[in-house]
Design a protein around this motif. Structure first.
Motif, PDB file in Angstrom:
ATOM      1  N   LEU A 361       0.852  -1.193   0.000  1.00 46.99           N
ATOM      2  CA  LEU A 361       0.000   0.000   0.000  1.00 46.99           C
ATOM      3  C   LEU A 361       0.882   1.234   0.000  1.00 46.99           C
ATOM      4  O   LEU A 361       1.719   1.420   0.900  1.00 46.99           O
ATOM      5  CB  LEU A 361      -0.921  -0.005   1.220  1.00 46.99           C
ATOM      6  N   SER A 362       0.707   2.091  -0.972  1.00 47.29           N
ATOM      7  CA  SER A 362       1.519   3.293  -1.104  1.00 47.29           C
ATOM      8  C   SER A 362       1.328   4.213   0.096  1.00 47.29           C
ATOM      9  O   SER A 362       0.197   4.494   0.500  1.00 47.29           O
ATOM     10  CB  SER A 362       1.142   4.036  -2.391  1.00 47.29           C
ATOM     11  N   GLY A 363       2.441   4.628   0.709  1.00 50.04           N
ATOM     12  CA  GLY A 363       2.403   5.544   1.846  1.00 50.04           C
ATOM     13  C   GLY A 363       2.208   4.858   3.178  1.00 50.04           C
ATOM     14  O   GLY A 363       2.177   5.535   4.219  1.00 50.04           O
ATOM     15  N   SER A 364       2.036   3.518   3.191  1.00 52.65           N
ATOM     16  CA  SER A 364       1.831   2.806   4.444  1.00 52.65           C
ATOM     17  C   SER A 364       3.165   2.272   4.946  1.00 52.65           C
ATOM     18  O   SER A 364       4.051   1.896   4.165  1.00 52.65           O
ATOM     19  CB  SER A 364       0.846   1.649   4.242  1.00 52.65           C
ATOM     20  N   SER A 365       3.294   2.236   6.253  1.00 57.08           N
ATOM     21  CA  SER A 365       4.513   1.724   6.865  1.00 57.08           C
ATOM     22  C   SER A 365       4.127   0.810   8.047  1.00 57.08           C
ATOM     23  O   SER A 365       3.028   0.953   8.617  1.00 57.08           O
ATOM     24  CB  SER A 365       5.400   2.887   7.350  1.00 57.08           C
ATOM     25  N   PRO A 366       4.985  -0.123   8.418  1.00 52.67           N
ATOM     26  CA  PRO A 366       6.305  -0.413   7.820  1.00 52.67           C
ATOM     27  C   PRO A 366       6.188  -1.082   6.462  1.00 52.67           C
ATOM     28  O   PRO A 366       5.119  -1.562   6.081  1.00 52.67           O
ATOM     29  CB  PRO A 366       6.940  -1.345   8.857  1.00 52.67           C
ATOM     30  N   GLY A 367       7.305  -1.178   5.743  1.00 55.30           N
ATOM     31  CA  GLY A 367       7.296  -1.735   4.401  1.00 55.30           C
ATOM     32  C   GLY A 367       7.231  -3.249   4.378  1.00 55.30           C
ATOM     33  O   GLY A 367       6.813  -3.831   3.378  1.00 55.30           O
ATOM     34  N   SER A 368       7.644  -3.912   5.465  1.00 53.53           N
ATOM     35  CA  SER A 368       7.590  -5.363   5.551  1.00 53.53           C
ATOM     36  C   SER A 368       6.792  -5.745   6.785  1.00 53.53           C
ATOM     37  O   SER A 368       7.035  -5.213   7.883  1.00 53.53           O
ATOM     38  CB  SER A 368       9.002  -5.955   5.613  1.00 53.53           C
TER      39      SER A 368
END
Length: 522
Positions: A361-368
């Motif tokens: 999801l673009s702009g969502s964190s964390p990346g993993s």
């Protein structure tokens, strides 16, 4: 010259008289001399479906027999073959009409538990049954199989006769008998010549229980053909007592190993007192006993990897699809089954998997995001056994409950949610062994879930409708009676549709898992 001729004639006459006196044959022995046999029409209780082909099989087998000559059943003779066991007079009538020494009857009954066959051999002037062989509740129903079983019964009757052959001719010490290499005789084999003195019969059913024999002598064979043998008389009780029609038995004795004795000659029967006990038996010797077969249940411990993917269709803040994948997600499965009896069983399983997926999801964190899958189930079911062997082919029908929880790390803004699926399931499975020479078993199972439910965290704000699809294939290789190696391929799909007011429309979890491990039966 006249005096010499007179002396020779007197010696010859005395010899002939001696041979005639010594060649006495008991009436019982005479009754057992089967030259010809009549095959009574075979009967069954299903309109001749089995009786006709079985009768043809027996007729062919008797026609090929080299010791018994098959005669035709009298055409105009009216007897009830199923009642011959209880009517010696009818047996006598049959033997006289057929001019036969023996009669063979076969009755086939198909019952709720299988096929039963009763085969009876009638021999002798009294009309009593001599031998009877039975097959009870046989599970095979194929005609060819039933013919094979009838043929085995006839062979068993012949092998149970109190003798194996007869003397066909005698010339001096040389004799001929109607038994050869087809029975296992070889050149230089020795056979005993006997006379049947008495038949001990069952007090109620009258068939033979045992016999009393008198040994007349012994013959050593010098030539053996498939169905004939030629030999010389080595021993004879009296001169000429072995004659045409005398019964022959191959030497069949109980053989013992050489006993261990003390210097005084005493036989040591206790293994602990033998001088070689330490070498032969070791410390604390025990009697060998076969390992009992598994009878209570089994436990499986399997480990492997999954190919996992999760797909979500979002509706807010904008319509888009996101997905996360894990190619080698490690799995551990522990499964157990308890057998209440050969048909009913209960089972339980526990499974765990851990992996990580990318946050797409673009702009969502964390990346993993770290994710785990935990699953447990409890079932009870019934085995439909397709043979008499519990470990043979079977079909399993079971029902129970399964809970599967996909738990994932939180993300901001929310991309993937934790989903927990649960529901009642009905399973249909089956397995079959590849054969006695290949200790392998193949099988499969299909799970049908009844109205499964899904709950999530954090909540998307609306209800869902869910489906679960699951099926698997497996194979086991038996290492020992209680240990096996097992491999399993499992396909699963969990999916849910949200109502229009939710921030997402669909979510799905797909897993393809390969597991391998051990199976212990107890």
């Amino acid at each position: 010259m006249k005096i010499k001729f007179l002396i020779s004639f007197v010696v010859f006459a005395i010899t002939v008289q001696t041979f005639a006196q010594n060649a006495y044959v008991s009436p019982v022995d005479q009754d057992l001399a089967i030259k010809s046999i009549v095959l009574v029409p075979t009967t069954d209780n299903i309109g001749g479906i089995y009786s006709r082909p079985v009768e043809e099989q027996l007729r062919q087998q008797l026609n090929e027999d080299k010791q018994w000559s098959l005669v035709n059943f009298p055409k105009n003779l009216e007897i009830k073959s199923e009642l011959l066991d209880e009517s010696p007079a009818q047996v006598q009538k049959l033997l006289q009409a057929a001019k036969s020494n023996a009669a063979l009857t076969t009755k086939i009954i198909r019952g709720p538990r299988g096929i039963s066959i009763t085969m009876t051999l009638f021999v002798g002037r009294e009309g009593y049954p001599l031998l009877q062989e039975t097959l009870v509740d046989y599970k095979g129903f194929d005609t060819a199989d039933i013919k094979t079983q009838a043929s085995i019964l006839l062979n068993n009757i012949k092998n149970r006769m109190p003798f194996r052959a007869e003397i066909l001719s005698r010339r001096g010490q040389q004799v001929t008998l109607n038994l050869g290499s087809n029975y296992g005789l070889k050149t230089d084999s020795r056979v005993s010549v006997v006379q049947i003195i008495k038949i001990n019969r069952h007090p109620k059913l009258n068939f033979m229980v045992s016999t009393e024999k008198e040994v007349l002598g012994r013959v050593k064979l010098f030539k053996v053909e498939p169905y004939l043998s030629f030999g010389y008389i080595e021993l004879e009780k009296d001169a000429g007592v072995i004659a045409v029609g005398s019964k022959v038995m191959p030497d069949e004795f109980v053989k013992y190993s050489t006993p261990v004795t003390t210097p005084s000659g005493k036989i040591l029967t206790d293994i602990t007192t033998r001088p070689d006990k330490d070498v032969a038996f070791g410390d604390d010797p025990k009697e060998w006993a076969p390992e009992p077969p598994p009878q209570y249940g089994k436990v499986e411990v399997l480990a492997g990897f999954s190919s996992y993917s999760q797909n979500v269709k979002l509706t807010t803040p904008s319509a888009q699809s996101i997905s996360g994948n894990a190619n080698l997600a490690p799995n551990l499965l522990i499964r157990g089954e308890l057998w209440l009896n050969p048909e009913w069983f209960i089972g339980a399983s526990l499974r765990q998997a851990v992996f990580s997926i990318d946050n797409s999801l673009s702009g969502s964190s964390p990346g993993s995001l770290n994710e785990s899958m935990s699953q447990y189930s409890v079932t009870g079911g019934y085995n439909f056994l397709l043979s008499n062997d519990f470990f043979g082919p079977k079909i399993q029908l079971s029902a129970g409950y399964q809970d599967t929880n996909f738990k994932i790390d939180d993300s901001t803004p929310v991309a993937f949610t934790s989903n927990k699926y649960g529901g009642l399931l009905i399973s249909l499975g089956g397995s079959f062994p590849l054969g006695p020479e290949i200790p392998m078993e193949l099988g499969g199972k299909f799970d049908l879930f009844m109205n499964p439910t899904m709950s999530e965290s954090p909540n998307s704000g609306s209800g869902t409708s869910s489906t679960i699809n699951s099926f698997s294939f497996f194979g086991t290789y038996r290492l020992k009676q209680k240990f096996a190696i097992k491999g399993e391929l499992l396909f699963e799909n969990f999916s849910s549709d949200y109502k229009a007011s939710a921030d997402r429309s669909t979510v799905s979890h797909k897993m393809t898992t390969f597991l391998g491990g051990i199976e212990y039966l107890f």
